[in-house]
Design a protein around this motif. Structure first.
Motif, PDB file in Angstrom:
ATOM      1  N   VAL A 191      -9.531  52.324  77.129  1.00  0.00           N
ATOM      2  CA  VAL A 191      -8.186  52.797  76.800  1.00  0.00           C
ATOM      3  C   VAL A 191      -8.055  52.912  75.289  1.00  0.00           C
ATOM      4  O   VAL A 191      -7.500  53.885  74.771  1.00  0.00           O
ATOM      5  N   ARG A 192      -8.594  51.949  74.596  1.00  0.00           N
ATOM      6  CA  ARG A 192      -8.515  51.926  73.128  1.00  0.00           C
ATOM      7  C   ARG A 192      -9.056  53.223  72.531  1.00  0.00           C
ATOM      8  O   ARG A 192      -8.382  53.899  71.761  1.00  0.00           O
ATOM      9  N   GLN A 193     -10.281  53.566  72.882  1.00  0.00           N
ATOM     10  CA  GLN A 193     -10.897  54.766  72.323  1.00  0.00           C
ATOM     11  C   GLN A 193     -10.223  56.034  72.846  1.00  0.00           C
ATOM     12  O   GLN A 193     -10.114  57.026  72.123  1.00  0.00           O
ATOM     13  N   SER A 194      -9.778  56.005  74.093  1.00  0.00           N
ATOM     14  CA  SER A 194      -9.087  57.169  74.656  1.00  0.00           C
ATOM     15  C   SER A 194      -7.818  57.478  73.872  1.00  0.00           C
ATOM     16  O   SER A 194      -7.543  58.636  73.546  1.00  0.00           O
ATOM     17  N   LEU A 195      -7.041  56.445  73.579  1.00  0.00           N
ATOM     18  CA  LEU A 195      -5.802  56.657  72.820  1.00  0.00           C
ATOM     19  C   LEU A 195      -6.108  57.150  71.415  1.00  0.00           C
ATOM     20  O   LEU A 195      -5.422  58.052  70.908  1.00  0.00           O
ATOM     21  N   LEU A 196      -7.141  56.592  70.802  1.00  0.00           N
ATOM     22  CA  LEU A 196      -7.544  57.078  69.479  1.00  0.00           C
ATOM     23  C   LEU A 196      -7.927  58.551  69.525  1.00  0.00           C
ATOM     24  O   LEU A 196      -7.543  59.331  68.651  1.00  0.00           O
ATOM     25  N   ALA A 197      -8.684  58.929  70.551  1.00  0.00           N
ATOM     26  CA  ALA A 197      -9.127  60.328  70.668  1.00  0.00           C
ATOM     27  C   ALA A 197      -7.936  61.262  70.852  1.00  0.00           C
ATOM     28  O   ALA A 197      -7.911  62.355  70.280  1.00  0.00           O
ATOM     29  N   ILE A 198      -6.951  60.840  71.632  1.00  0.00           N
ATOM     30  CA  ILE A 198      -5.757  61.682  71.811  1.00  0.00           C
ATOM     31  C   ILE A 198      -4.994  61.782  70.500  1.00  0.00           C
ATOM     32  O   ILE A 198      -4.583  62.878  70.085  1.00  0.00           O
ATOM     33  N   LEU A 199      -4.818  60.651  69.814  1.00  0.00           N
ATOM     34  CA  LEU A 199      -4.098  60.671  68.538  1.00  0.00           C
ATOM     35  C   LEU A 199      -4.803  61.518  67.489  1.00  0.00           C
ATOM     36  O   LEU A 199      -4.164  62.069  66.596  1.00  0.00           O
ATOM     37  N   ASP A 200      -6.119  61.654  67.616  1.00  0.00           N
ATOM     38  CA  ASP A 200      -6.869  62.471  66.671  1.00  0.00           C
ATOM     39  C   ASP A 200      -6.457  63.945  66.770  1.00  0.00           C
ATOM     40  O   ASP A 200      -6.739  64.732  65.871  1.00  0.00           O
TER      41      ASP A 200
ATOM     42  N   LEU B  43       2.025  59.228  74.343  1.00  0.00           N
ATOM     43  CA  LEU B  43       0.596  58.940  74.413  1.00  0.00           C
ATOM     44  C   LEU B  43       0.191  58.596  75.843  1.00  0.00           C
ATOM     45  O   LEU B  43      -0.838  59.073  76.344  1.00  0.00           O
ATOM     46  N   ARG B  44       1.015  57.801  76.517  1.00  0.00           N
ATOM     47  CA  ARG B  44       0.756  57.456  77.920  1.00  0.00           C
ATOM     48  C   ARG B  44       0.748  58.714  78.779  1.00  0.00           C
ATOM     49  O   ARG B  44      -0.139  58.917  79.618  1.00  0.00           O
ATOM     50  N   ALA B  45       1.728  59.583  78.587  1.00  0.00           N
ATOM     51  CA  ALA B  45       1.822  60.820  79.366  1.00  0.00           C
ATOM     52  C   ALA B  45       0.604  61.710  79.109  1.00  0.00           C
ATOM     53  O   ALA B  45       0.065  62.322  80.038  1.00  0.00           O
ATOM     54  N   GLU B  46       0.165  61.800  77.861  1.00  0.00           N
ATOM     55  CA  GLU B  46      -1.017  62.605  77.533  1.00  0.00           C
ATOM     56  C   GLU B  46      -2.269  62.039  78.192  1.00  0.00           C
ATOM     57  O   GLU B  46      -3.095  62.776  78.711  1.00  0.00           O
ATOM     58  N   TYR B  47      -2.404  60.719  78.176  1.00  0.00           N
ATOM     59  CA  TYR B  47      -3.547  60.072  78.822  1.00  0.00           C
ATOM     60  C   TYR B  47      -3.575  60.408  80.305  1.00  0.00           C
ATOM     61  O   TYR B  47      -4.601  60.801  80.849  1.00  0.00           O
ATOM     62  N   GLU B  48      -2.441  60.265  80.974  1.00  0.00           N
ATOM     63  CA  GLU B  48      -2.361  60.540  82.409  1.00  0.00           C
ATOM     64  C   GLU B  48      -2.573  62.019  82.701  1.00  0.00           C
ATOM     65  O   GLU B  48      -3.250  62.376  83.662  1.00  0.00           O
ATOM     66  N   ARG B  49      -2.030  62.893  81.862  1.00  0.00           N
ATOM     67  CA  ARG B  49      -2.195  64.335  82.057  1.00  0.00           C
ATOM     68  C   ARG B  49      -3.649  64.749  81.899  1.00  0.00           C
ATOM     69  O   ARG B  49      -4.165  65.595  82.632  1.00  0.00           O
ATOM     70  N   ARG B  50      -4.334  64.129  80.967  1.00  0.00           N
ATOM     71  CA  ARG B  50      -5.706  64.515  80.662  1.00  0.00           C
ATOM     72  C   ARG B  50      -6.741  63.870  81.581  1.00  0.00           C
ATOM     73  O   ARG B  50      -7.822  64.415  81.752  1.00  0.00           O
ATOM     74  N   THR B  51      -6.425  62.707  82.155  1.00  0.00           N
ATOM     75  CA  THR B  51      -7.411  61.998  82.975  1.00  0.00           C
ATOM     76  C   THR B  51      -7.014  61.889  84.442  1.00  0.00           C
ATOM     77  O   THR B  51      -7.867  61.626  85.280  1.00  0.00           O
TER      78      THR B  51
ATOM     79  N   ALA C 247     -10.687  55.641  59.533  1.00  0.00           N
ATOM     80  CA  ALA C 247     -11.569  54.789  60.340  1.00  0.00           C
ATOM     81  C   ALA C 247     -11.330  55.026  61.833  1.00  0.00           C
ATOM     82  O   ALA C 247     -12.269  55.028  62.631  1.00  0.00           O
ATOM     83  N   GLY C 248     -10.069  55.248  62.216  1.00  0.00           N
ATOM     84  CA  GLY C 248      -9.751  55.524  63.618  1.00  0.00           C
ATOM     85  C   GLY C 248     -10.314  56.851  64.081  1.00  0.00           C
ATOM     86  O   GLY C 248     -10.837  56.966  65.200  1.00  0.00           O
ATOM     87  N   ARG C 249     -10.227  57.873  63.222  1.00  0.00           N
ATOM     88  CA  ARG C 249     -10.800  59.177  63.571  1.00  0.00           C
ATOM     89  C   ARG C 249     -12.317  59.072  63.729  1.00  0.00           C
ATOM     90  O   ARG C 249     -12.903  59.642  64.648  1.00  0.00           O
ATOM     91  N   ALA C 250     -12.946  58.303  62.852  1.00  0.00           N
ATOM     92  CA  ALA C 250     -14.405  58.130  62.928  1.00  0.00           C
ATOM     93  C   ALA C 250     -14.784  57.393  64.216  1.00  0.00           C
ATOM     94  O   ALA C 250     -15.747  57.781  64.893  1.00  0.00           O
TER      95      ALA C 250
ATOM     96  N   TRP D  89     -17.136  57.594  69.627  1.00  0.00           N
ATOM     97  CA  TRP D  89     -17.006  57.271  71.047  1.00  0.00           C
ATOM     98  C   TRP D  89     -17.183  58.522  71.912  1.00  0.00           C
ATOM     99  O   TRP D  89     -17.917  58.506  72.898  1.00  0.00           O
ATOM    100  N   ILE D  90     -16.514  59.616  71.536  1.00  0.00           N
ATOM    101  CA  ILE D  90     -16.605  60.857  72.314  1.00  0.00           C
ATOM    102  C   ILE D  90     -18.039  61.390  72.317  1.00  0.00           C
ATOM    103  O   ILE D  90     -18.530  61.856  73.336  1.00  0.00           O
ATOM    104  N   ALA D  91     -18.729  61.292  71.192  1.00  0.00           N
ATOM    105  CA  ALA D  91     -20.047  61.914  71.047  1.00  0.00           C
ATOM    106  C   ALA D  91     -21.184  61.126  71.689  1.00  0.00           C
ATOM    107  O   ALA D  91     -22.228  61.698  71.990  1.00  0.00           O
ATOM    108  N   HIS D  92     -21.010  59.825  71.898  1.00  0.00           N
ATOM    109  CA  HIS D  92     -22.108  59.000  72.394  1.00  0.00           C
ATOM    110  C   HIS D  92     -21.966  58.708  73.886  1.00  0.00           C
ATOM    111  O   HIS D  92     -20.861  58.645  74.417  1.00  0.00           O
ATOM    112  N   ALA D  93     -23.103  58.513  74.522  1.00  0.00           N
ATOM    113  CA  ALA D  93     -23.137  58.204  75.950  1.00  0.00           C
ATOM    114  C   ALA D  93     -22.472  56.863  76.225  1.00  0.00           C
ATOM    115  O   ALA D  93     -22.498  55.959  75.391  1.00  0.00           O
ATOM    116  N   SER D  94     -21.881  56.755  77.400  1.00  0.00           N
ATOM    117  CA  SER D  94     -21.259  55.513  77.844  1.00  0.00           C
ATOM    118  C   SER D  94     -21.833  55.145  79.203  1.00  0.00           C
ATOM    119  O   SER D  94     -21.955  56.002  80.073  1.00  0.00           O
TER     120      SER D  94
END
Length: 181
Positions: A3-12, A21-29, A69-72, A77-82
């Motif tokens: 959730v932490r990285q997801s919210l950062l990615a949306i805020l980016d 932010l909650r609505a965007e998370y739910e809409r996107r996932t 630092a948050g954008r980085a 997170w988005i670019a690397h495998a999980s």
């Protein structure tokens, strides 16, 4: 998913307030998120120097944006495998139960299998409204199908398993009893 990285990615992609932010998370996932978790996460992200206040909108909502630092962190997170890491609570529960003499392993596996099949039926009926939701549902279905195969393997593995009592070996360390005086 973090959730932490997801919210950062949306805020980016633009400043948001908590409920937005909650609505965007739910809409996107397509996944539900408690708004309290959003605000707690935002507070931690701010504490860690990854987000900052970005003023207020016309309705008085506090807006958040990522710091450099948050954008980085979001980009990394988005670019690397999980991989799905961490403790598998179901596997641990079954592994523990198989060691107990009074555990009905066949019943436990049957109940787990029924729950997985029910979840799979629900995931199969549900279709996402957006590509992002369809991706999440496809992953859920694939994991549930894998869970069914895994349960078949567990049944094979536990067929000859013998339960056992507590070990007679005692660790040298431990918490002493409290004084009752």
């Amino acid at each position: 998913m973090s959730v932490r990285q997801s919210l950062l990615a949306i805020l980016d992609h633009g400043a948001c307030y908590g409920s937005q932010l909650r609505a965007e998370y739910e809409r996107r996932t397509g996944a539900r998120l408690n708004v309290g978790q959003v605000y707690t996460t935002l507070e931690r992200l701010e504490r860690d120097g990854l987000v900052e206040g970005a003023g207020v909108d016309d309705e008085g909502h506090l807006l958040w944006r990522p710091t450099a630092a948050g954008r980085a962190e979001a980009a990394t997170w988005i670019a690397h495998a999980s991989l799905a890491e961490g403790r598998d609570e179901v596997a641990l529960k079954i592994a523990l139960a198989v060691t107990f003499p009074d555990a009905d392993i066949h019943g436990i596996l049957a109940a787990q299998r029924a729950a997985v099949r029910e979840a799979l039926d629900a995931a199969t009926r549900d279709e996402g409204d957006a590509v992002s939701a369809a991706i999440v549902l496809a992953a859920r279905r694939a994991r549930l199908e894998a869970d069914l195969r895994w349960l078949d393997e567990v049944e094979r593995i536990t067929a000859d398993a013998e339960p056992f009592a507590l070990s007679e070996d005692r660790p040298r360390r431990g918490r002493p009893a409290r004084s009752t005086v």
